[in-house]
Design a protein around this motif. Structure first.
Motif, PDB file in Angstrom:
ATOM      1  N   TYR A 125       0.837  -1.208   0.000  1.00 17.65           N
ATOM      2  CA  TYR A 125       0.000   0.000   0.000  1.00 17.65           C
ATOM      3  C   TYR A 125       0.868   1.254   0.000  1.00 17.65           C
ATOM      4  O   TYR A 125       1.849   1.351   0.736  1.00 17.65           O
ATOM      5  CB  TYR A 125      -0.911  -0.006   1.229  1.00 17.65           C
ATOM      6  CG  TYR A 125      -1.718   1.253   1.404  1.00 17.65           C
ATOM      7  CD1 TYR A 125      -2.865   1.491   0.656  1.00 17.65           C
ATOM      8  CD2 TYR A 125      -1.320   2.226   2.323  1.00 17.65           C
ATOM      9  CE1 TYR A 125      -3.617   2.643   0.816  1.00 17.65           C
ATOM     10  CE2 TYR A 125      -2.055   3.390   2.500  1.00 17.65           C
ATOM     11  CZ  TYR A 125      -3.201   3.595   1.739  1.00 17.65           C
ATOM     12  OH  TYR A 125      -3.927   4.745   1.897  1.00 17.65           O
ATOM     13  N   GLU A 128      -3.834   6.783  -0.441  1.00 15.65           N
ATOM     14  CA  GLU A 128      -5.241   6.792  -0.786  1.00 15.65           C
ATOM     15  C   GLU A 128      -5.612   8.137  -1.393  1.00 15.65           C
ATOM     16  O   GLU A 128      -5.295   9.190  -0.834  1.00 15.65           O
ATOM     17  CB  GLU A 128      -6.095   6.539   0.457  1.00 15.65           C
ATOM     18  CG  GLU A 128      -7.580   6.419   0.198  1.00 15.65           C
ATOM     19  CD  GLU A 128      -7.983   5.029  -0.262  1.00 15.65           C
ATOM     20  OE1 GLU A 128      -9.074   4.908  -0.856  1.00 15.65           O
ATOM     21  OE2 GLU A 128      -7.215   4.081  -0.025  1.00 15.65           O
ATOM     22  N   SER A 133      -6.837   3.971  -4.719  1.00 13.80           N
ATOM     23  CA  SER A 133      -5.671   3.794  -3.852  1.00 13.80           C
ATOM     24  C   SER A 133      -4.537   3.222  -4.694  1.00 13.80           C
ATOM     25  O   SER A 133      -4.774   2.632  -5.762  1.00 13.80           O
ATOM     26  CB  SER A 133      -5.994   2.872  -2.677  1.00 13.80           C
ATOM     27  OG  SER A 133      -6.564   1.663  -3.125  1.00 13.80           O
TER      28      SER A 133
END
Length: 360
Positions: A125, A128, A133
């Protein structure tokens, strides 16, 4: 230089290169078109290495795309790919269509679960945004979309139901209707032209979409007239005619003006976003700065302050934050806008109108 090389490519001309390799590579890289050099100058080893590198990168992107489809099929996640992830396959050689990420769209209801699935499959990750995202896998960027645009975009509602215009290919993999994909790409270009700028490469996307897809140009024309983007469309087609010598509409327009703007503005934009935003607006400098501080449009507040804009009770906090942020980051912005002469502003706004750029 860039346009001459593209013209040679589409005329199937091959040359012997003489000159400064670094300079021409730099110019073509600004437009993400360096791979074309090898096809025009096939005997140049530096250009061949660029092409081979682009081929390898594209193969890595396709590998990750296949992995995403496998993972999503295993977890019963409906999805489809967008932009370069699809359009690169329309080019005679996918290495010619450079890209920086993979755009993949899932249903809104699956979005949170998909984020967990990606994380459990070694997708790292990153951040966002309002409508997507970002993840990294093997240094390849993936943009996971739950919507095609954020709500601050003029045409948000037009693309709100992201799966309504798709057809299933196999298992959980879908394909966006080609007419809608074309309309999306044109709206996306308009957004970039107003903001950070966009390069010539995007014109080639439209060329191959027009050439390879069975598009309904009557439908597309009618929809673009409703959206206020018909003038931009005919200028794109005219610019394509100038570059490729293929005429899809037989309408002469301001294609050269569009080409010049895209060459000078570049992929990431050389002109200040604030200057462009100010130029295309009809506000006085005073009103522009007032709006910059108070953000009277709800869409702008939602884009810049997604949490603080949820309730009007939080607006005073938003305003205080905005005030101090502009004090810290605003001076350069103010100087650029204040130094923009009315003649320059009118010329820029006039060019936007001729090109068909719509402020969003």
């Amino acid at each position: 230089m860039v346009i001459d090389i593209l013209k040679s490519y589409f005329n199937n001309e091959q040359r012997e290169f003489s000159g400064n390799e670094k300079n021409i590579i730099k110019e073509m890289n600004k437009q993400s078109l360096a791979s074309f050099l090898y096809f025009v100058y096939p005997n140049n080893q530096a250009f061949k290495r660029i092409y081979l590198g682009a081929t390898l990168i594209q193969e890595k992107f396709f590998y990750i795309q296949n992995e995403l489809t496998r993972i999503f099929n295993e977890n019963n996640i409906d999805h489809y790919f967008l932009k370069g992830s699809v359009i690169s396959s329309l080019y005679p050689d996918s290495a010619l269509r450079s890209r920086g990420d993979i755009d993949i769209v899932v249903r809104k209801d699956d979005y949170k679960r998909v984020k967990q699935i990606l994380s459990s499959n070694d997708f790292i990750y990153q951040e966002e945004a309002f409508h997507h995202s970002e993840y990294l896998k093997n240094n390849m960027l993936v943009e996971l979309h739950r919507e095609l645009f954020d709500p601050s975009f003029t045409f948000y509602n037009y693309f709100k139901d992201t799966f309504d215009d798709t057809t299933k290919l196999t298992n959980n993999l879908y394909k966006l209707n080609e007419n809608r994909h074309f309309l999306f790409a044109l709206c996306h270009l308009d957004k970039h032209l107003v903001n950070q700028g966009e390069g010539i490469r995007y014109l080639l996307d439209f060329y191959y979409m027009l050439k390879k897809w069975p598009l309904d140009l009557v439908y597309i024309t009618n929809e673009l007239k409703k959206l206020g983007l018909y003038d931009l469309f005919i200028n794109i087609c005219d610019a394509i005619r100038i570059i490729t010598n293929e005429d899809f509409l037989n309408i002469k327009a301001n294609g050269q003006l569009l080409i010049n703007y895209m060459l000078n503005d570049g992929i990431h934009g050389k002109q200040s976003d604030d200057v462009k935003s100010f130029a295309i607006s009809k506000e006085s400098k005073f009103k522009y700065f007032i709006n910059l501080l108070f953000l009277p449009k709800k869409e702008e507040r939602q884009k810049l302050y997604p949490r603080l804009s949820k309730s009007i009770l939080l607006y005073p906090i938003l305003l205080i934050h905005r005030f101090f942020r502009l004090i810290i980051t605003g001076p350069k912005k103010f100087i650029k806008v204040l130094s923009t002469k009315n003649v320059e502003r009118k010329k820029m706004a006039n060019n936007f109108e001729k090109i068909g750029i719509k402020k969003w």
